[in-house]
Design an enzyme around this catalytic site. Structure first.
Site, PDB file in Angstrom:
ATOM      1  N   SER A   1       0.840  -1.202   0.000  1.00 31.72           N
ATOM      2  CA  SER A   1       0.000   0.000   0.000  1.00 31.72           C
ATOM      3  C   SER A   1       0.873   1.249   0.000  1.00 31.72           C
ATOM      4  O   SER A   1       0.586   2.225  -0.694  1.00 31.72           O
ATOM      5  CB  SER A   1      -0.921   0.007   1.219  1.00 31.72           C
ATOM      6  OG  SER A   1      -1.822  -1.072   1.169  1.00 31.72           O
ATOM      7  N   GLU A   2       1.936   1.245   0.815  1.00 28.30           N
ATOM      8  CA  GLU A   2       2.876   2.366   0.842  1.00 28.30           C
ATOM      9  C   GLU A   2       4.299   1.894   1.086  1.00 28.30           C
ATOM     10  O   GLU A   2       4.534   0.881   1.753  1.00 28.30           O
ATOM     11  CB  GLU A   2       2.512   3.392   1.917  1.00 28.30           C
ATOM     12  CG  GLU A   2       1.382   4.333   1.547  1.00 28.30           C
ATOM     13  CD  GLU A   2       0.049   3.896   2.122  1.00 28.30           C
ATOM     14  OE1 GLU A   2      -0.961   4.577   1.875  1.00 28.30           O
ATOM     15  OE2 GLU A   2       0.024   2.864   2.827  1.00 28.30           O
ATOM     16  N   THR A   3       5.219   2.672   0.540  1.00 28.24           N
ATOM     17  CA  THR A   3       6.652   2.539   0.785  1.00 28.24           C
ATOM     18  C   THR A   3       7.150   3.917   1.186  1.00 28.24           C
ATOM     19  O   THR A   3       6.755   4.919   0.592  1.00 28.24           O
ATOM     20  CB  THR A   3       7.377   2.056  -0.477  1.00 28.24           C
ATOM     21  OG1 THR A   3       6.872   0.763  -0.841  1.00 28.24           O
ATOM     22  CG2 THR A   3       8.879   1.966  -0.259  1.00 28.24           C
TER      23      THR A   3
ATOM     24  N   HIS B   1      -0.572   4.584   8.502  1.00 28.68           N
ATOM     25  CA  HIS B   1       0.205   3.402   8.878  1.00 28.68           C
ATOM     26  C   HIS B   1       1.668   3.537   8.462  1.00 28.68           C
ATOM     27  O   HIS B   1       2.567   3.104   9.207  1.00 28.68           O
ATOM     28  CB  HIS B   1      -0.463   2.101   8.368  1.00 28.68           C
ATOM     29  CG  HIS B   1       0.101   1.504   7.133  1.00 28.68           C
ATOM     30  ND1 HIS B   1      -0.299   1.874   5.871  1.00 28.68           N
ATOM     31  CD2 HIS B   1       1.039   0.532   6.970  1.00 28.68           C
ATOM     32  CE1 HIS B   1       0.374   1.162   4.978  1.00 28.68           C
ATOM     33  NE2 HIS B   1       1.193   0.338   5.616  1.00 28.68           N
TER      34      HIS B   1
END
Length: 277
Positions: free
Chosen positions: A48-50, A79
């Site tokens: 979802s995210e880096t 998050h």
């Protein structure tokens, strides 16, 4: 540009059980990495995210964070904020209970909690009720009737969230959204009856950012909490379960305190090593 090994962590955030949360990839010591290198690595991780940790550029911050989905850069996300604080403290040996993150929405205070970290919800960039036309579009994307949406509110703190309240947690879990018709990053929330696994069930859909359904979402929960506390829909504190339909077991703890709204969750390093970037 030549690559080098950079410290790396993959952190599980908001797990309600082992490996039940939302993983975030954290590249520490990202100085010198260009935008395209960051975007390419975020596409490659396919999470979802880096995030990429950089030296701060303003007084009062411990580090600066850039946050990428597989498709876009975000000014803020929840998050990744908790997971990056965990990774930064672990990597640097920070023993203190407080950190300040610099990111696209400014400075975000963080504090340690039992088993994890919490962030102070940033101010909303957009707020207020959705219009009737917007509610109709939200319902179309969710695959339900506009009459099923009990309330809808803009709670944008960076990713662009609008949130719809449904009658209960079961209605949230039963959704089969039409992602091709989804116009906005959309959150959905419904209450559990007394004695349920949490106070609310939440789902988050962001196909435009390359994430069809996010397992557990700090920014959305921060936006919902800001709205719920301000409107009297909630007081004091509550818990949220998220990720059920995508095989996750997320648990978010929300509190309203004298210094703001705080979003807390467990954090745990699952992978540690280096990334060749």
């Amino acid at each position: 540009m030549s690559t080098r090994d950079r410290p790396f962590r993959q952190v599980d955030v908001f797990p309600g059980s082992a490996l039940g949360g939302n993983p975030v990839a954290v590249v520490l010591d990202a100085a010198g990495l260009g935008d395209e290198a960051m975007r390419s690595f975020a596409r490659w991780t396919n999470l979802s995210e880096t995030t990429f940790v950089l030296p701060p550029s303003v007084p009062g911050a411990d580090y600066r964070l850039r946050i990428f989905t597989p498709a876009e850069e975000l000014p803020f996300a929840g998050h990744p904020t908790l997971g990056s604080a965990h990774a930064f403290a672990e990597h640097t040996g920070t023993a203190g209970d407080r950190l300040v993150q610099e990111c696209g929405v400014g400075l975000v205070p963080l504090r340690r909690t039992d088993g994890g970290w919490a962030f102070a919800a940033p101010e909303l960039r957009r707020s207020g009720p959705a219009t009737d036309e917007e509610v109709a579009r939200i319902a179309e994307g969710l695959g339900i009737g506009a009459w099923d949406v009990l309330a809808a509110e803009w709670v944008d703190n960076g990713p662009g969230w609008v949130v719809a309240v449904l009658r209960d947690a079961d209605a949230v879990l039963e959704l089969q959204p039409d992602l091709g018709r989804m116009r906005y990053p959309t959150g959905v929330v419904g209450p559990f009856p007394a004695g349920g696994p949490a106070d609310f069930e939440v789902r988050a859909f962001v196909p435009g950012l390359g994430v069809d359904e996010d397992p557990v979402t700090g920014s959305l929960n921060a936006g919902i909490a800001t709205w719920f506390f301000a409107s009297g829909r909630a007081t004091g504190g509550y818990t949220v379960r998220q990720g059920t339909r995508v095989g996750a077991d997320g648990l978010v703890r929300v509190t309203q305190e004298a210094d703001g709204v705080w979003i807390a969750g467990a954090t745990r390093t699952v992978l540690a090593g280096t990334a060749a970037l």
